[in-house]
Design an enzyme around this catalytic site. Structure first.
Site, PDB file in Angstrom:
ATOM      1  N   CYS A 123       0.945   2.227  12.913  1.00  0.00           N
ATOM      2  CA  CYS A 123       1.967   3.227  12.668  1.00  0.00           C
ATOM      3  C   CYS A 123       2.112   4.202  13.826  1.00  0.00           C
ATOM      4  O   CYS A 123       3.013   5.021  13.842  1.00  0.00           O
ATOM      5  CB  CYS A 123       1.650   4.004  11.400  1.00  0.00           C
ATOM      6  SG  CYS A 123       1.415   2.899  10.024  1.00  0.00           S
ATOM      7  N   HIS A 170      -1.292  -8.110   2.536  1.00  0.00           N
ATOM      8  CA  HIS A 170      -1.292  -8.619   3.919  1.00  0.00           C
ATOM      9  C   HIS A 170      -2.534  -8.195   4.706  1.00  0.00           C
ATOM     10  O   HIS A 170      -2.720  -8.608   5.838  1.00  0.00           O
ATOM     11  CB  HIS A 170       0.005  -8.237   4.653  1.00  0.00           C
ATOM     12  CG  HIS A 170       0.146  -6.804   5.043  1.00  0.00           C
ATOM     13  ND1 HIS A 170       0.011  -6.376   6.340  1.00  0.00           N
ATOM     14  CD2 HIS A 170       0.415  -5.702   4.314  1.00  0.00           C
ATOM     15  CE1 HIS A 170       0.226  -5.068   6.394  1.00  0.00           C
ATOM     16  NE2 HIS A 170       0.464  -4.640   5.175  1.00  0.00           N
ATOM     17  N   THR A 216      13.609  -7.766 -10.441  1.00  0.00           N
ATOM     18  CA  THR A 216      13.098  -9.138 -10.537  1.00  0.00           C
ATOM     19  C   THR A 216      11.890  -9.291  -9.632  1.00  0.00           C
ATOM     20  O   THR A 216      11.920  -8.914  -8.463  1.00  0.00           O
ATOM     21  CB  THR A 216      14.208 -10.137 -10.162  1.00  0.00           C
ATOM     22  OG1 THR A 216      15.306  -9.904 -11.038  1.00  0.00           O
ATOM     23  CG2 THR A 216      13.722 -11.567 -10.304  1.00  0.00           C
ATOM     24  N   ASN A 229      -8.790   3.171   8.260  1.00  0.00           N
ATOM     25  CA  ASN A 229      -8.137   2.113   9.033  1.00  0.00           C
ATOM     26  C   ASN A 229      -8.252   2.276  10.548  1.00  0.00           C
ATOM     27  O   ASN A 229      -7.923   1.359  11.283  1.00  0.00           O
ATOM     28  CB  ASN A 229      -6.656   2.005   8.637  1.00  0.00           C
ATOM     29  CG  ASN A 229      -5.952   3.331   8.674  1.00  0.00           C
ATOM     30  OD1 ASN A 229      -6.399   4.310   8.086  1.00  0.00           O
ATOM     31  ND2 ASN A 229      -4.838   3.398   9.362  1.00  0.00           N
ATOM     32  N   GLY A 240       0.807  -1.220   0.000  1.00  0.00           N
ATOM     33  CA  GLY A 240       0.000   0.000   0.000  1.00  0.00           C
ATOM     34  C   GLY A 240       0.840   1.270   0.000  1.00  0.00           C
ATOM     35  O   GLY A 240       0.550   2.223  -0.743  1.00  0.00           O
ATOM     36  N   SER A 274      -3.068  -3.879  -0.818  1.00  0.00           N
ATOM     37  CA  SER A 274      -1.947  -4.522  -0.137  1.00  0.00           C
ATOM     38  C   SER A 274      -2.369  -5.907   0.334  1.00  0.00           C
ATOM     39  O   SER A 274      -3.386  -6.051   1.023  1.00  0.00           O
ATOM     40  CB  SER A 274      -1.556  -3.644   1.055  1.00  0.00           C
ATOM     41  OG  SER A 274      -0.514  -4.240   1.765  1.00  0.00           O
TER      42      SER A 274
HETATM   43  N1  PLP Z   1      -3.162   2.615   3.476  1.00  0.00           N
HETATM   44  C1  PLP Z   1      -3.937   2.182   4.489  1.00  0.00           C
HETATM   45  C2  PLP Z   1      -5.334   2.691   4.602  1.00  0.00           C
HETATM   46  C3  PLP Z   1      -3.439   1.276   5.426  1.00  0.00           C
HETATM   47  O1  PLP Z   1      -4.211   0.866   6.432  1.00  0.00           O
HETATM   48  C4  PLP Z   1      -2.097   0.830   5.296  1.00  0.00           C
HETATM   49  C5  PLP Z   1      -1.513  -0.101   6.284  1.00  0.00           C
HETATM   50  O2  PLP Z   1      -1.875  -0.117   7.442  1.00  0.00           O
HETATM   51  C6  PLP Z   1      -1.336   1.289   4.213  1.00  0.00           C
HETATM   52  C7  PLP Z   1      -1.904   2.183   3.329  1.00  0.00           C
HETATM   53  C8  PLP Z   1       0.074   0.832   4.012  1.00  0.00           C
HETATM   54  O3  PLP Z   1       0.083  -0.440   3.429  1.00  0.00           O
HETATM   55  P1  PLP Z   1       1.419  -1.363   3.466  1.00  0.00           P
HETATM   56  O4  PLP Z   1       1.531  -1.848   4.875  1.00  0.00           O
HETATM   57  O5  PLP Z   1       1.139  -2.464   2.517  1.00  0.00           O
HETATM   58  O6  PLP Z   1       2.540  -0.509   3.040  1.00  0.00           O
END
Ligand code: PLP
Length: 382
Positions: free
Chosen positions: A326, A203, A239, A153, A73, A201
């Protein structure tokens, strides 16, 4: 069973699905070829990548050549915003986004500002909602891009992307959505939403970490992110991470296939959590009650420190979050909550419980039992 850990932080990351793991395993061993190589091992790896691209495109309702693989992401958000900024700077240097975006978008926009772009961040209402009229009012002659997330999030509010995108398109402005929290959690067809760019993303939907994709609507062409061996149509050289790409496609396919079936079950568990939160005195449920991620229950406990509560819940074997992964190294409250109008002191009492189809009603019962105990212990000790 009492000592088993309950994982309720699926907005931070999700456990890898068995299907994804099994799809990936051969690419760590016998299928090790470099996809750019002309012999059979290479062709096999190349085919795996192109099959995965087709599968991701199908899961999103996109064309195969509209899917570019990224590292996740953060990379997708950075790439698209910077690429559009650079490509369209002669047309204008104004970008619109919101105050509730992930830092991958907000920090990129700060960098764009330092390069002479002007940025307008729309204010959410108290539920974390952004309205098309707000966007219409903010659009200017020199606006080149709107970037608005599909699902938040921290509080789980689902934003009306189709309508917001239409508002941008009325004025011929490009539209990007960070759909990292939405993909495989809500029904999503890129052509129905009408977006020009979308980031996801793996994960966040039981795929591996460090892999993602960007949807870039044909005929738009992004600037190269990495130069070198011309992989990804020379837009992102290097790669390819074949195993992760294969794993992401498998997880996405599985997630989208099970969406209808799993969503009902997840919503029921989430609602049980919201009800349990509400029963605790001094609780404010955060985020929109209706337009909400099926997976996410969030609230503020007045007078509590969310981080301390997370530690207390961990002692009880429950993995939770006070907002966003974060922020775990910082004491500041989640910026999303302060943007929604909560005073910083109050916003520090935030808790987020986020679920997946892997959670069970028994686990939810245990959270419902442990949460009030943890909150009252902390309140007594204050
Ligand atoms: N955008 C949002 C809304 C997210 O919740 C996150 C990850 O928590 C990201 C971007 C970042 O994604 P990545 O962990 O794959 O870099």
């Amino acid at each position: 069973m009492e000592n088993q850990i309950i994982y309720a932080d699926n907005s931070a990351t999700t456990p890898l699905s068995r299907t994804a793991l099994e799809a990936m395993l051969p690419y760590f061993s016998e299928k090790f070829g470099n996809p750019s190589a002309a012999y059979s091992y290479g062709r096999e790896a190349k085919k795996a990548i192109e099959d995965a691209r087709r599968s991701v495109a199908q899961s999103l309702g996109a064309l195969n050549n509209e899917i570019f693989f990224t590292s996740g992401g953060t990379e997708g958000d950075n790439w698209i915003i910077q690429s559009v900024g650079e490509q369209y700077a002669s047309r204008g240097r104004h970008i619109i986004s919101t105050k509730i975006e992930h830092s991958a978008v907000l920090k990129t926009l700060e960098r764009m500002e330092s390069r002479g772009f002007s940025v307008t961040l729309l204010e959410p209402d108290s539920q974390g909602m952004i309205y098309p009229q707000q966007l219409r009012d903010a659009l200017r002659e020199d606006t080149i891009l709107v970037s608005i997330m599909a699902a938040n999030n921290v509080v789980g509010t689902l934003l009306p992307i189709k309508e917001l995108c239409a508002a941008a398109h009325e004025r011929h402005v490009l539209f990007h959505t960070d759909a990292v929290q939405a993909v495989a959690h809500v029904p999503l067809r890129v052509k129905e939403w009408g977006v020009d760019f979308l980031t996801l993303s793996a994960h966040k939907f039981h795929g591996p970490k460090g892999i993602g994709a960007a949807y870039i609507r044909v005929p738009l062409t992004p600037l190269p992110l990495l130069s070198g061996g011309e992989q990804e149509k020379s837009r992102r050289s290097g790669t390819e991470n074949v195993a992760a790409i294969v794993g992401m496609a498998a997880a996405l396919e599985e997630g989208v296939q099970n969406l209808t079936h799993d969503t009902e079950k997840i919503i029921a568990m989430r609602n049980t959590l919201l009800e349990a939160m509400e029963k605790i005195p001094g609780t404010i449920i955060t985020g929109d009650r209706e337009n909400r991620l099926p997976t996410l229950a969030s609230c503020i406990f007045e007078g509590l420190e969310g981080q301390v509560l997370v530690v207390k819940l961990d002692e009880a074997g429950i993995c939770a979050s006070s907002g966003s992964a974060c922020f775990t190294a910082k004491i500041e409250p989640p910026h999303v909550l302060t943007a929604m109008g909560y005073p910083p002191k109050l916003a520090r009492g935030a808790l987020r419980l986020s679920l997946s189809a892997y959670n069970t009603p028994e686990e939810i019962d245990r959270i419902v039992e442990e949460l009030p105990k943890a909150v009252s212990k902390l309140r007594i000790n204050k």
